[in-house]
Design an enzyme around this catalytic site. Sequence first.
Site, PDB file in Angstrom:
ATOM      1  N   VAL A  11       0.852  -1.203   0.000  1.00 18.31           N
ATOM      2  CA  VAL A  11       0.000   0.000   0.000  1.00 18.31           C
ATOM      3  C   VAL A  11       0.884   1.248   0.000  1.00 18.31           C
ATOM      4  O   VAL A  11       0.749   2.135  -0.846  1.00 18.31           O
ATOM      5  CB  VAL A  11      -0.946  -0.003   1.217  1.00 18.31           C
ATOM      6  CG1 VAL A  11      -1.676   1.331   1.321  1.00 18.31           C
ATOM      7  CG2 VAL A  11      -1.944  -1.148   1.106  1.00 18.31           C
ATOM      8  N   ARG A 153      -6.251  -3.676  -5.080  1.00 19.24           N
ATOM      9  CA  ARG A 153      -6.221  -5.139  -5.135  1.00 19.24           C
ATOM     10  C   ARG A 153      -4.797  -5.581  -5.428  1.00 19.24           C
ATOM     11  O   ARG A 153      -4.133  -4.988  -6.302  1.00 19.24           O
ATOM     12  CB  ARG A 153      -7.134  -5.649  -6.264  1.00 19.24           C
ATOM     13  CG  ARG A 153      -8.616  -5.488  -6.011  1.00 19.24           C
ATOM     14  CD  ARG A 153      -9.394  -5.732  -7.297  1.00 19.24           C
ATOM     15  NE  ARG A 153      -9.042  -4.730  -8.312  1.00 19.24           N
ATOM     16  CZ  ARG A 153      -9.323  -4.872  -9.618  1.00 19.24           C
ATOM     17  NH1 ARG A 153      -9.907  -5.955 -10.068  1.00 19.24           N
ATOM     18  NH2 ARG A 153      -8.994  -3.926 -10.461  1.00 19.24           N
ATOM     19  N   ASN A 210     -15.077  -4.145   1.665  1.00 10.03           N
ATOM     20  CA  ASN A 210     -14.359  -5.425   1.603  1.00 10.03           C
ATOM     21  C   ASN A 210     -15.212  -6.573   2.104  1.00 10.03           C
ATOM     22  O   ASN A 210     -15.220  -7.651   1.528  1.00 10.03           O
ATOM     23  CB  ASN A 210     -13.078  -5.326   2.432  1.00 10.03           C
ATOM     24  CG  ASN A 210     -11.875  -5.217   1.524  1.00 10.03           C
ATOM     25  OD1 ASN A 210     -12.027  -4.904   0.344  1.00 10.03           O
ATOM     26  ND2 ASN A 210     -10.707  -5.499   2.045  1.00 10.03           N
ATOM     27  N   CYS A 262      -6.358  -9.225   3.024  1.00 13.63           N
ATOM     28  CA  CYS A 262      -7.417  -8.267   3.384  1.00 13.63           C
ATOM     29  C   CYS A 262      -8.744  -8.900   3.768  1.00 13.63           C
ATOM     30  O   CYS A 262      -9.226  -8.717   4.875  1.00 13.63           O
ATOM     31  CB  CYS A 262      -7.611  -7.282   2.232  1.00 13.63           C
ATOM     32  SG  CYS A 262      -6.127  -6.337   1.954  1.00 13.63           S
ATOM     33  N   ARG A 330      -0.746 -15.301   1.740  1.00  8.93           N
ATOM     34  CA  ARG A 330      -1.443 -15.145   3.022  1.00  8.93           C
ATOM     35  C   ARG A 330      -2.888 -15.644   2.919  1.00  8.93           C
ATOM     36  O   ARG A 330      -3.607 -15.265   1.984  1.00  8.93           O
ATOM     37  CB  ARG A 330      -1.408 -13.674   3.473  1.00  8.93           C
ATOM     38  CG  ARG A 330      -0.055 -13.251   4.045  1.00  8.93           C
ATOM     39  CD  ARG A 330       0.005 -11.777   4.373  1.00  8.93           C
ATOM     40  NE  ARG A 330       0.104 -10.973   3.150  1.00  8.93           N
ATOM     41  CZ  ARG A 330       0.258  -9.647   3.181  1.00  8.93           C
ATOM     42  NH1 ARG A 330       0.294  -8.996   4.334  1.00  8.93           N
ATOM     43  NH2 ARG A 330       0.354  -8.971   2.040  1.00  8.93           N
TER      44      ARG A 330
END
Length: 454
Positions: A11, A153, A210, A262, A330
């Site tokens: 980010v 994304r 999200n 996320c 992840r």
Amino acid sequence: MKIAVIGTGYVGLVTGACLSEFGIEAWCVDIDQDKVDALRRGEIPIYEPQLEELVVSNHEEGNLHFTTKMSEAVPQADVVMIAVGTPEMKTGEADLQYVFAAAEEIARHLSGYTVVTTKSTVPVGTSRAICARMKTVNPTADFDVASNPEFLREGSAVMDFMRPDRIVVGADTERAHELMQQLYRPLVLGGVHLEASNPETSELAKYAANSFLAVKVTFINEVADLCDEVVADVGAVSRSMGMDFRIAPTFLNAGPGYGGSCFPKDTKAFARMGREFGARQTIVDSVILANNRRKEMLAGKVAEACGGSVKGKNVAVLGVAFKPNTDDVRESPALDLLPGLREAGANVSAHDPKALFQVQREVDDETITYHTDLEDCISDADAVVVLTEWDDYKELEPDWLHKKMRGNTFVDFRNLYDTEEMLESGFEYFSVGRPRALYQARDGRSVALQQAAE
Ligand code: UDX
């Protein structure tokens, strides 16, 4: 304008690089000296399309800087963005220690009016908590805090920054809003809507977005399971649903369950906020359970496809990143499937274009073989399993597969292949929500029509 971005993860780095591309002088700060040195050499620690050229060109032009010192970046900045990690704690809560530590360090270096924004996804109320802590550290500082969540994304973060669907800013003063409007002027002039609100609204908008996307994906995943039972085609269901503009076609691809850094973290934090504030998010609660259960059942589905057991079978898993065009594993379905297959007694091999190094750190099992070469990975396989929809896996030739494999089971968790073609090529082909019975015609008519007639 000058900005400082604290944290150079995907980010922070994307934000700094893209804003410097707009001609804004950006200072990216990270506590890790090695990381800063590597960035100065143009070495990017994460894989994101277009990011490397943006970083290198703007660093060379002198409007993108990397430093470990807040003292170099913050005093001169009009806007300081906090883009440090907010990892998930065991309780499901977002761990804000890095956010607060950054905020207090920023407070010590403020000079002149500055807007300090949270770019990281933070629970509702965090911006206000940051403001209070900063005032304690530096009571005379002239600043406002704003929420400015990212909607990037992985795998398309640069594109999502350069062409956002919207910009969201939550602040309490006109002064802060004006400065943020100025910062995003190039995008606003290009027609992007900037939604201005108070901090809580902006923080909540991020979690709600999200969480809703996770709901949408989980919804079609469960519809797919029903399609398998009633002999329906989830692809056709998804397409017809998506033609309704209120539903829209995206995020309706049935698969193995969502992962990433996320959705899992944000849905848990959102559900926890619901409990904490006495407004239960019961839908998100159930999505979390459904998604976890789905990933836990992947190995069982492969065993089913192999006739009931994978014991002693060679199973080749194609794709371990949580989605294509990223090296991030992840919460990837692979972290459930690989150990699950091993526990069931399979000999497991895995391939991925980018994420093999990362997955070996997460899955601690020496007996799994990892291949950078696809042919090596599927040689002598009794079953091939597609888990991530990398382009590399979209056009595997059936004849080539038959020659390389020992068996003929093909499990496609991303519905990349045409069922009829795969069955006709002699595969025991399984996918998600597209039962083989749809295609095993009897008396020249599909089973579905047959059943409908009965
Ligand atoms: C997401 C949000 O899209 C982004 O706006 C936010 O800023 C960060 O979180 P990301 O986690 O990078 O981005 O991945 P995304 O492309 O959203 O996919 C999330 C998960 O959903 C992946 O595991 C993907 O495989 C899965 N997915 C997505 C599906 O299973 N089916 C779909 O149709 C779409």
